[in-house]
Write a protein that holds these residues in place. Structure first.
Motif, PDB file in Angstrom:
ATOM      1  N   VAL A 260     -38.545 -51.773   1.473  1.00  0.00           N
ATOM      2  CA  VAL A 260     -37.080 -51.878   1.399  1.00  0.00           C
ATOM      3  C   VAL A 260     -36.445 -51.509   2.737  1.00  0.00           C
ATOM      4  O   VAL A 260     -35.525 -52.188   3.219  1.00  0.00           O
ATOM      5  N   ILE A 261     -36.931 -50.429   3.358  1.00  0.00           N
ATOM      6  CA  ILE A 261     -36.368 -50.014   4.648  1.00  0.00           C
ATOM      7  C   ILE A 261     -36.578 -51.101   5.698  1.00  0.00           C
ATOM      8  O   ILE A 261     -35.657 -51.460   6.451  1.00  0.00           O
ATOM      9  N   ALA A 262     -37.794 -51.646   5.765  1.00  0.00           N
ATOM     10  CA  ALA A 262     -38.085 -52.689   6.752  1.00  0.00           C
ATOM     11  C   ALA A 262     -37.263 -53.945   6.488  1.00  0.00           C
ATOM     12  O   ALA A 262     -36.845 -54.639   7.432  1.00  0.00           O
ATOM     13  N   TRP A 263     -37.024 -54.255   5.212  1.00  0.00           N
ATOM     14  CA  TRP A 263     -36.224 -55.444   4.868  1.00  0.00           C
ATOM     15  C   TRP A 263     -34.760 -55.247   5.215  1.00  0.00           C
ATOM     16  O   TRP A 263     -34.103 -56.156   5.736  1.00  0.00           O
ATOM     17  N   ARG A 264     -34.233 -54.046   4.945  1.00  0.00           N
ATOM     18  CA  ARG A 264     -32.821 -53.786   5.190  1.00  0.00           C
ATOM     19  C   ARG A 264     -32.500 -53.528   6.665  1.00  0.00           C
ATOM     20  O   ARG A 264     -31.382 -53.794   7.110  1.00  0.00           O
ATOM     21  N   VAL A 265     -33.439 -53.001   7.410  1.00  0.00           N
ATOM     22  CA  VAL A 265     -33.190 -52.653   8.819  1.00  0.00           C
ATOM     23  C   VAL A 265     -33.983 -53.618   9.691  1.00  0.00           C
ATOM     24  O   VAL A 265     -35.157 -53.390  10.025  1.00  0.00           O
ATOM     25  N   SER A 266     -33.347 -54.694  10.074  1.00  0.00           N
ATOM     26  CA  SER A 266     -34.038 -55.705  10.873  1.00  0.00           C
ATOM     27  C   SER A 266     -34.433 -55.171  12.243  1.00  0.00           C
ATOM     28  O   SER A 266     -35.390 -55.662  12.856  1.00  0.00           O
ATOM     29  N   GLU A 267     -33.693 -54.158  12.729  1.00  0.00           N
ATOM     30  CA  GLU A 267     -34.043 -53.575  14.033  1.00  0.00           C
ATOM     31  C   GLU A 267     -35.452 -53.004  14.033  1.00  0.00           C
ATOM     32  O   GLU A 267     -36.138 -53.030  15.062  1.00  0.00           O
ATOM     33  N   LEU A 268     -35.897 -52.496  12.889  1.00  0.00           N
ATOM     34  CA  LEU A 268     -37.249 -51.943  12.809  1.00  0.00           C
ATOM     35  C   LEU A 268     -38.284 -53.060  12.892  1.00  0.00           C
ATOM     36  O   LEU A 268     -39.284 -52.937  13.622  1.00  0.00           O
ATOM     37  N   ARG A 269     -38.053 -54.135  12.173  1.00  0.00           N
ATOM     38  CA  ARG A 269     -39.008 -55.250  12.186  1.00  0.00           C
ATOM     39  C   ARG A 269     -39.120 -55.890  13.565  1.00  0.00           C
ATOM     40  O   ARG A 269     -40.193 -56.317  13.973  1.00  0.00           O
ATOM     41  N   SER A 270     -38.008 -55.956  14.286  1.00  0.00           N
ATOM     42  CA  SER A 270     -37.986 -56.695  15.548  1.00  0.00           C
ATOM     43  C   SER A 270     -38.194 -55.825  16.778  1.00  0.00           C
ATOM     44  O   SER A 270     -38.292 -56.349  17.886  1.00  0.00           O
ATOM     45  N   TYR A 271     -38.272 -54.506  16.603  1.00  0.00           N
ATOM     46  CA  TYR A 271     -38.365 -53.631  17.770  1.00  0.00           C
ATOM     47  C   TYR A 271     -39.678 -53.854  18.516  1.00  0.00           C
ATOM     48  O   TYR A 271     -40.760 -53.832  17.929  1.00  0.00           O
ATOM     49  N   THR A 272     -39.558 -54.075  19.809  1.00  0.00           N
ATOM     50  CA  THR A 272     -40.722 -54.204  20.667  1.00  0.00           C
ATOM     51  C   THR A 272     -40.616 -53.191  21.789  1.00  0.00           C
ATOM     52  O   THR A 272     -39.585 -52.567  22.009  1.00  0.00           O
ATOM     53  N   MET A 273     -41.689 -53.059  22.538  1.00  0.00           N
ATOM     54  CA  MET A 273     -41.766 -52.076  23.602  1.00  0.00           C
ATOM     55  C   MET A 273     -40.647 -52.257  24.626  1.00  0.00           C
ATOM     56  O   MET A 273     -40.151 -51.302  25.197  1.00  0.00           O
ATOM     57  N   SER A 274     -40.227 -53.505  24.837  1.00  0.00           N
ATOM     58  CA  SER A 274     -39.234 -53.767  25.874  1.00  0.00           C
ATOM     59  C   SER A 274     -37.802 -53.668  25.376  1.00  0.00           C
ATOM     60  O   SER A 274     -36.867 -53.879  26.137  1.00  0.00           O
ATOM     61  N   THR A 275     -37.616 -53.372  24.043  1.00  0.00           N
ATOM     62  CA  THR A 275     -36.267 -53.287  23.506  1.00  0.00           C
ATOM     63  C   THR A 275     -35.528 -52.108  24.129  1.00  0.00           C
ATOM     64  O   THR A 275     -36.027 -50.998  24.105  1.00  0.00           O
ATOM     65  N   PRO A 276     -34.332 -52.289  24.689  1.00  0.00           N
ATOM     66  CA  PRO A 276     -33.617 -51.185  25.294  1.00  0.00           C
ATOM     67  C   PRO A 276     -33.084 -50.254  24.265  1.00  0.00           C
ATOM     68  O   PRO A 276     -32.819 -50.622  23.130  1.00  0.00           O
ATOM     69  N   GLY A 277     -32.932 -48.989  24.638  1.00  0.00           N
ATOM     70  CA  GLY A 277     -32.363 -47.999  23.743  1.00  0.00           C
ATOM     71  C   GLY A 277     -30.882 -48.137  23.633  1.00  0.00           C
ATOM     72  O   GLY A 277     -30.250 -48.930  24.335  1.00  0.00           O
ATOM     73  N   PRO A 278     -30.202 -47.353  22.727  1.00  0.00           N
ATOM     74  CA  PRO A 278     -28.773 -47.476  22.520  1.00  0.00           C
ATOM     75  C   PRO A 278     -28.010 -46.885  23.697  1.00  0.00           C
ATOM     76  O   PRO A 278     -28.469 -46.006  24.365  1.00  0.00           O
TER      77      PRO A 278
END
Length: 425
Positions: free
Chosen positions: A407-425
């Protein structure tokens, strides 16, 4: 053909790239020494306390004292690490832990053993250990580049779990030979290796420290600001949520004694069956650490973390339905392996995603989850097993883990798509 085979082998064994960074290498080698030679107290303190009181309840109470002290230290030190030199904090914490072990040795040698004194020293151990865990999590990202964080965390976990396996075993062998007091001395001496490595680190002043609001207590205000920062990041909340789900719902360690005796035919009071159940999980963690090169170079950190947590839930269900000991042990070994993947990417994501000015406080929150989650899970599993039976509770916990993570992975797309190169907030 042979050269390509060797390259493939190097790709799956321990990812040693962070050891090319001199500061991290010294710290890791010293931690490896301390993981074994500095972990004897994990067995010595409960043994001494039980010998003095004859009560397992006293041992359990001391564990809660240590946990409370660790949680307080994690939050407080996390706030401090964001405004002070982290090298100084880490040095003071290790020296404090070494002095605690020296005090434990002294009270044993002088035969001045006292339950209140021992509990106070247990609290000191929790305070210093919580400070070390939190500050170390904020220090490592300053020593190695972001792309090496999964490998660095994998190496750190490898020595930690090696210590959790070898330390108590060696302690059990050494207690009849040298006595409990000498084990405390060994712990204190082993910590000197880490003190040396930390002293060799460069100064690690905060890159940017936020100032508290006027009129607020500085440390409390910084802790509050850290929780606000955490709550504002959907990805960080999801990371903590996934980890907490796995630790609370899917960590049935409290039920191992009952499983060993009533399901797998072990003797009352413990026996080989119980020892194997306890050893299987860390063995799986250690085995995964030896093969960390097979996944630490991956880029999709978020998806891998969520998949590992969901797989852990499935493995827990397999443990719950296992009618034979070898099946249960296989499940626990696999569980240890997937949890190594989970913890490796949990740390890497939180360290890379968090701004350095907040890194200490976020690491403090992670320390609370890491240490408090299994304790909460023990309470939950122990309370419900008396009503539903241990195997049913384990199966339900595994299902809840997988469902919650999904459920968490489905609701929070940022978790599914996060890669090493993703910038922080």
């Amino acid at each position: 053909m042979r050269a390509s085979g060797l390259r493939a082998g190097r790709g799956i064994i321990v990812d040693r790239r962070p050891l090319g960074v001199g500061a991290f290498r010294r710290l890791w080698v010293a931690s490896a020494v301390c993981a074994v030679g500095g972990s004897f107290s994990l067995a010595a303190i409960p043994t001494q306390l039980f010998t003095m009181t004859g009560s397992s309840a006293a041992v359990g109470a001391s564990a809660m004292v240590s946990l409370v002290a660790l949680v307080v230290a994690a939050l407080w030190t996390g706030a401090l690490a964001d405004v002070r030199d982290r090298r100084t904090i880490l040095l003071a914490a290790h020296l404090g832990l070494a002095l605690t072990y020296a005090a434990l040795w002294t009270q044993s040698v002088l035969n001045a053993q006292s339950v209140p004194v021992l509990v106070v020293l247990v609290a000191c151990q929790g305070l210093t250990f919580g400070s070390i865990m939190t500050t170390m999590g904020a220090v490592v990202p300053r020593l190695v580049p972001a792309e090496l964080l999964p490998a660095a965390n994998g190496l750190s976990s490898l020595v930690r779990y090696a210590g959790s396996i070898l330390g108590p075993v060696l302690a059990g062998l050494l207690i009849p030979l040298v006595g409990l007091g000498t084990l405390y001395l060994f712990d204190a001496l082993a910590l000197l290796a880490v003190v040396w490595a930390v002293a060799k680190l460069p100064r690690l002043e905060p890159v940017r420290a936020a100032k508290p609001h006027r009129g607020d207590h500085p440390t409390v205000a910084r802790i509050v600001a850290g929780f606000r920062y955490l709550a504002a990041s959907r990805l960080l909340v999801a990371v903590l949520g996934v980890d907490l789900s796995a630790m609370v719902f899917g960590m049935p360690i409290a039920l191992f004694p009952e499983l060993a005796q009533r399901t797998y035919g072990g003797p009352v009071g413990g026996g080989p069956e119980l020892g194997l159940l306890y050893a299987a999980y860390p063995a799986g963690v250690f085995a995964a650490g030896l093969l960390s090169g097979s996944f630490t170079r991956a880029r999709h950190h978020g998806a891998l973390m969520a998949a590992a947590a969901a797989a852990w839930g499935v493995v827990v269900v397999a443990l719950g339905v296992a009618a034979q000991l070898w099946i249960a042990l296989t499940a626990l070994v696999l569980g240890g392996a997937v949890n190594f993947v989970l913890s490796t990417f949990r740390n890497a994501i939180s360290q890379a995603l968090t701004d350095d000015a907040m890194r200490g406080r976020i690491q403090g929150a992670l320390t609370v989850v890491l240490m408090g989650g299994p304790q909460l899970g023990n309470v939950l599993h122990g309370a419900t097993a008396s009503l539903l039976g241990p195997r049913t509770v384990i199966c339900v916990g595994g299902l809840l883990t997988t469902m919650t993570v999904t459920v968490i992975a489905w609701r929070v797309s940022e978790l599914r798509s996060y890669t090493m190169s993703t910038p922080g907030p």
